[in-house]
Write a protein that holds these residues in place. Structure first.
Motif, PDB file in Angstrom:
ATOM      1  N   GLN A  46     -26.835  16.595  15.899  1.00 29.59           N
ATOM      2  CA  GLN A  46     -25.856  16.831  16.953  1.00 29.59           C
ATOM      3  C   GLN A  46     -25.088  18.129  16.740  1.00 29.59           C
ATOM      4  O   GLN A  46     -24.605  18.729  17.706  1.00 29.59           O
ATOM      5  N   PRO A  82     -26.201  22.406  19.260  1.00 31.00           N
ATOM      6  CA  PRO A  82     -25.216  23.323  19.864  1.00 31.00           C
ATOM      7  C   PRO A  82     -24.979  24.570  19.030  1.00 31.00           C
ATOM      8  O   PRO A  82     -24.617  25.618  19.581  1.00 31.00           O
ATOM      9  N   PHE A  86     -27.635  26.995  20.060  1.00 27.76           N
ATOM     10  CA  PHE A  86     -27.311  27.461  21.414  1.00 27.76           C
ATOM     11  C   PHE A  86     -26.189  28.494  21.367  1.00 27.76           C
ATOM     12  O   PHE A  86     -26.274  29.563  21.986  1.00 27.76           O
ATOM     13  N   GLY A  87     -25.108  28.178  20.626  1.00 28.34           N
ATOM     14  CA  GLY A  87     -23.990  29.111  20.532  1.00 28.34           C
ATOM     15  C   GLY A  87     -24.351  30.388  19.798  1.00 28.34           C
ATOM     16  O   GLY A  87     -23.885  31.476  20.162  1.00 28.34           O
ATOM     17  N   SER A 135     -10.864  23.586  20.622  1.00 26.81           N
ATOM     18  CA  SER A 135     -12.021  22.740  20.306  1.00 26.81           C
ATOM     19  C   SER A 135     -11.687  21.737  19.204  1.00 26.81           C
ATOM     20  O   SER A 135     -12.083  20.567  19.275  1.00 26.81           O
TER      21      SER A 135
END
Length: 375
Positions: A126, A130, A133-134, A352
């Motif tokens: 998980q 991301p 992707f980031g 965040s």
């Protein structure tokens, strides 16, 4: 052939490599540090080999590993070639870069197919997806700004923002203390707590519920830029005026969501509590508040972003010489856009973390809810 696993990302990546080969060189002739033929050949070899190996019949984990190494290895070499060669990237360079990006896309697709059996594996996956992707958002940003020679004043590359971030840690720390640990946290706590208390009173007192909720919807539509100067005039230039703006922005979302949550419990459950001779407060504590928890945490998550935005915008209208909003407005006037982006990065990171803490708390408190159990 029927056992091969084709994907459009790898096929397009190979076509982009062919296009890049026909458009060589990767850097313009005026580059200060010319890219050797051996380095260019190695980059092409890595990308083509990773794309071809991804077709072979193998488990998704091995395929994802091959694609990860190929995409990021070639991408790192392309970015390294831009050092001292800003503004010299050619069409071939960008075609090859987008081929690497497509391989990273395929890598994320393969990782999404994995089904880890351990909790650590699930958590790691998980985070990894991301993160890839980031990372590619930053890689493309860096390559486009440096390779195409985008003016620094328009959009600095992430490397320059990171350098300014590390060089300005004391200033950024003082801004975080002023904006987040004073204005945001105090305003957030007071606003959410008061909204919750008033919601319970509105649930208990009918005329308060009917009179206050329409006003709450109206106040929620008030623009920050209209409220902030008034709060500065009332409470001064220091953090209390920013906390007041945060209170106004967080009060009504908590009020509206809590009232809706208190009404979410079913009539059958309420009838059952009445058969047990439960009073209002017993029903509230044992039935209605637990049922309202998803609504309350939804308000807390919404307010976590509203509070940060409200405090930063409020600092544009008067503040001591410290604070994230003050720093953004001051440095943009000096054309120090890298410092502005460093403040934006700090705000995004703080928001965040704040949101993540609330989300983790929600999972612990509402573990019984179908949305949590399903996740």
């Amino acid at each position: 052939m029927r056992h091969l696993t084709f994907s459009w990302q790898s096929v397009v990546a190979l076509l982009l490599c062919v296009g890049a080969l026909t458009a060589l060189p990767l850097l313009a002739e005026g580059a200060a540090r010319a890219l050797t033929d051996g380095t260019a050949s190695l980059i092409f070899t890595i990308v083509i080999a990773a794309a071809l190996l991804s077709f072979a019949p193998q488990p998704p984990a091995y395929r994802a590993t091959v694609l990860f190494i190929g995409a990021h290895g070639a991408g790192w070499m392309l970015l390294s070639a831009l050092s001292g060669n800003e503004g010299t990237a050619t069409r071939a360079f960008f075609l090859l870069l987008f081929a690497c990006w497509l391989l990273a896309w395929r890598c994320v697709t393969e990782l999404s197919k994995l089904q880890p059996v351990t909790t650590f594996g699930k958590s790691a996956l998980q985070l990894l997806i991301p993160a890839i992707f980031g990372a590619w958002i930053l890689i493309l940003w860096e390559a486009v700004t440096r390779g195409a020679g985008v003016p620094f004043i328009l959009l600095p590359p992430p490397s320059a923002i990171g350098a300014r971030f590390m060089a300005s840690l004391p200033i950024l720390g003082a801004d975080v203390r002023q904006t987040i640990f004073k204005a945001v946290l105090i305003g957030y706590i007071v606003g959410c707590l008061s909204g919750f208390v008033v919601a319970v009173l509105a649930d208990r007192i009918a005329f308060l519920r009917r009179g206050l909720l329409p006003i709450g919807n109206m106040v929620s539509a008030l623009p920050i830029i209209g409220v902030a100067p008034v709060m500065v005039m009332w409470f001064g230039f220091d953090w209390p005026s920013k906390a007041a703006v945060v209170i106004i922005m967080t009060f009504f979302p908590m009020l509206v969501n809590t009232v809706a949550g208190l009404a979410a419990s079913g009539s059958m459950e309420r009838d059952l509590m009445r058969t047990y001779a439960s009073g209002y407060w017993q029903t509230l504590l044992k039935l209605r508040l637990p049922a309202a928890m998803p609504f309350i945490f939804n308000a807390l998550k919404i307010n976590s972003t509203l509070a940060l935005i409200g405090a930063i915008v409020a600092e544009f209208f008067g503040t001591p010489i410290v604070g994230m909003g003050f720093r953004i407005s001051t440095e943009i006037g000096r054309m120090n856009v890298d410092m502005v982006w460093a403040e934006i990065a700090v705000a995004a990171l703080a928001g965040s973390i704040f949101y993540g803490i609330i989300a983790l708390t929600e999972r612990a408190v509402t573990f019984w809810h179908p949305s949590i159990r399903g996740g």
